[in-house]
Design an enzyme around this catalytic site. Sequence first.
Site, short mmCIF file in Angstrom:
data_model
loop_
_atom_site.label_atom_id
_atom_site.label_comp_id
_atom_site.label_asym_id
_atom_site.label_seq_id
_atom_site.Cartn_x
_atom_site.Cartn_y
_atom_site.Cartn_z
N ASP A 119 51.02 20.86 43.65
CA ASP A 119 50.43 21.73 44.67
C ASP A 119 50.45 23.22 44.29
OD1 ASP A 119 48.95 21.57 46.96
OD2 ASP A 119 50.65 21.68 48.34
N ARG A 157 46.94 27.31 53.35
CA ARG A 157 46.15 28.40 53.94
C ARG A 157 47.05 29.50 54.51
NH1 ARG A 157 43.32 24.17 57.88
NH2 ARG A 157 43.70 22.91 56.01
N ASP A 210 55.05 20.15 48.05
CA ASP A 210 54.56 20.03 49.42
C ASP A 210 55.02 18.70 50.04
OD1 ASP A 210 53.23 20.23 51.80
OD2 ASP A 210 51.21 19.95 50.96
N LYS A 240 47.09 29.14 44.86
CA LYS A 240 48.07 28.52 45.75
C LYS A 240 49.27 28.06 44.93
CE LYS A 240 48.80 24.43 48.75
NZ LYS A 240 48.21 23.29 49.45
N LYS A 246 54.75 14.26 55.08
CA LYS A 246 53.78 13.33 54.48
C LYS A 246 54.42 11.96 54.38
CE LYS A 246 51.44 16.62 51.44
NZ LYS A 246 50.08 16.56 52.01
N1 BES Z 1 48.48 19.93 49.27
C1 BES Z 1 47.77 19.28 50.29
C2 BES Z 1 46.37 18.83 49.86
C3 BES Z 1 46.26 17.85 48.73
C4 BES Z 1 45.99 16.54 48.97
C5 BES Z 1 46.35 18.27 47.41
C6 BES Z 1 45.85 15.63 47.95
C7 BES Z 1 46.22 17.38 46.37
C8 BES Z 1 45.96 16.06 46.64
C9 BES Z 1 47.61 20.21 51.49
O1 BES Z 1 48.65 21.09 51.70
C10 BES Z 1 47.54 19.35 52.71
O2 BES Z 1 48.50 18.68 53.00
N2 BES Z 1 46.41 19.40 53.41
C11 BES Z 1 46.24 18.65 54.60
C12 BES Z 1 45.59 19.55 55.62
C13 BES Z 1 45.52 18.95 56.99
C14 BES Z 1 46.89 18.80 57.57
C15 BES Z 1 44.68 19.85 57.87
C16 BES Z 1 45.36 17.46 54.29
O3 BES Z 1 44.40 17.60 53.52
O4 BES Z 1 45.66 16.37 54.77
ZN ZN Z 2 49.72 21.65 50.07
MN MN Z 3 50.24 20.25 52.83
#
Ligand code: BES
Ligand code: ZN
Ligand code: MN
Length: 476
Positions: free
Chosen positions: A269, A332, A250, A245, A257
């Site tokens: 990320d 994803r 992000d 990835k 966020k």
């Molecule tokens: N990059 C994030 C996940 C992440 C979180 C990486 C903390 C490193 C540390 C990912 O893209 C994300 O935001 N995932 C979401 C998915 C959700 C919206 C279904 C999450 O985990 O909140």
């Molecule tokens: Zn991400």
């Molecule tokens: Mn994300």
Amino acid sequence: MILIKKTNTIAKDAHLAIITEKWKNKPNYNLDNDLADHITKQLNDPEKKFVSLNHLGQHVYIIIVDPKKDTNATNESLRKTGCTICDTINGSKGKQITIVNNTLKNLNSLALAEGVALANYQFLHHKPGAKNLNTLNTVLVVDGKLKDDQVNKLNVLVDATCKARDLVNEPVNILNATGLANAFKDMGKKAGFKVEVWNKTKIVQQKMGGLLSVNAGSVDEPTFTIMEYKGRGAKNKKPYVLVGKGVVYDTGGLSLKPTPNSMDLMKCDMAGAAAVGCTMYAIAKAKLPVHVIGLVPATDNRPGFNAFAPGDIITMMDGSTVEMLNSDAEGRMILADALHYAKKYDPELTIDLATLTGAAAAAIGHYGIVAMGNAPEKHTSKLIASGFKSHERLAVFPFWEDYYELMKSDIADMKNIGGPYGGAITAGKFLEKFTNYPYIHLDIAGPAFLTGKDSYRGKGGTGVGVRLLFDFFANR
Ligand code: BES
Ligand code: ZN
Ligand code: MN
């Protein structure tokens, strides 16, 4: 950079780390008599397993190991001791440390060297005037059983891990998707593997709808990097494929966020991408006899002008449709296209590495990698074993088809988010739909980036995945 070298001699007054099962002063240690007496006195206490002395500026460490203890546990404890040693030697501006293996069993003295070398890493690209530069530059190892090839491989691995840390630590204003692809080109030239980079025009031509959807809110162009290394005498007929990835930043997109919390670390990320590129670099430099393809879809995820909006329906590279209900579930989307593309290689096994879900980090913290998949036992068990050896351990999650139910959409083939539970697994099930080969998904959201120092893993980007995969490929 730090270098690990084999030697047979111990210089007088050298900083010394002696690994042994039982302390006995030896003439070849070249120790002052009073220093040796002092050590002997301290080690009269049978509970004592570690002695650290500073004798007129000469640092001497005695590490007592138990041959009956589990090898992986001993090695990890040696790596951590390596960090302690690295810190004290640098603290007194030392340049070299000599490790002496005086154990009877075939103990891996290189674990200590590995800990020292990885702990010596600093990220000071943007701090040219830094005063706390590490002085340590050489680890000498005295160990009759050690082979040159082992030492060479360790040097390669330390270098590759530190490269991955650098890439992760570099912020998006310095390293965007194009910068990341250029870094891979550079590594391909240095180590000898093929690198092809697709620009936006090519990505549009190839209809990578998932990658383009995430990139829609960004000013910077996306990239898709294809790396290939085929070592001489490669033992596998079908290639292994690694997918990383590469979200260089992000923000969450329109599903922004909250800050100042979750966004601060999001330069990390692309840690999966860094792990894939740097594993390619390591296996090519070490000339491992394997055939491996590395794929990295890369972009930043921003809420800019045409950013994809929750509710959008995206047609992916494989022609299927996704109802995008949360633009923060972007990883994803870009991985799906890369996993679809991987089908053309008819892979022996595909492994992806991604900082994919907060759910994975919440479940096991930074202590391991959340793993899941459908690959045959022969592959999975090898990867799990490499996890224990490298201490980049895998926590295998269920991968039941029931979780896929949560991803179904009324108006498209799938949604890009599941329900409130099993978030790491529903993300994995989403990805699996784009595969038709043996598949292992590694969610590295927990261990990819540390907000505080954790021994030799340091603080910031850890380079997690490189040591795991190198061991996996080295033991094919
Ligand atoms: N990059 C994030 C996940 C992440 C979180 C990486 C903390 C490193 C540390 C990912 O893209 C994300 O935001 N995932 C979401 C998915 C959700 C919206 C279904 C999450 O985990 O909140
Ligand atoms: Zn991400
Ligand atoms: Mn994300």
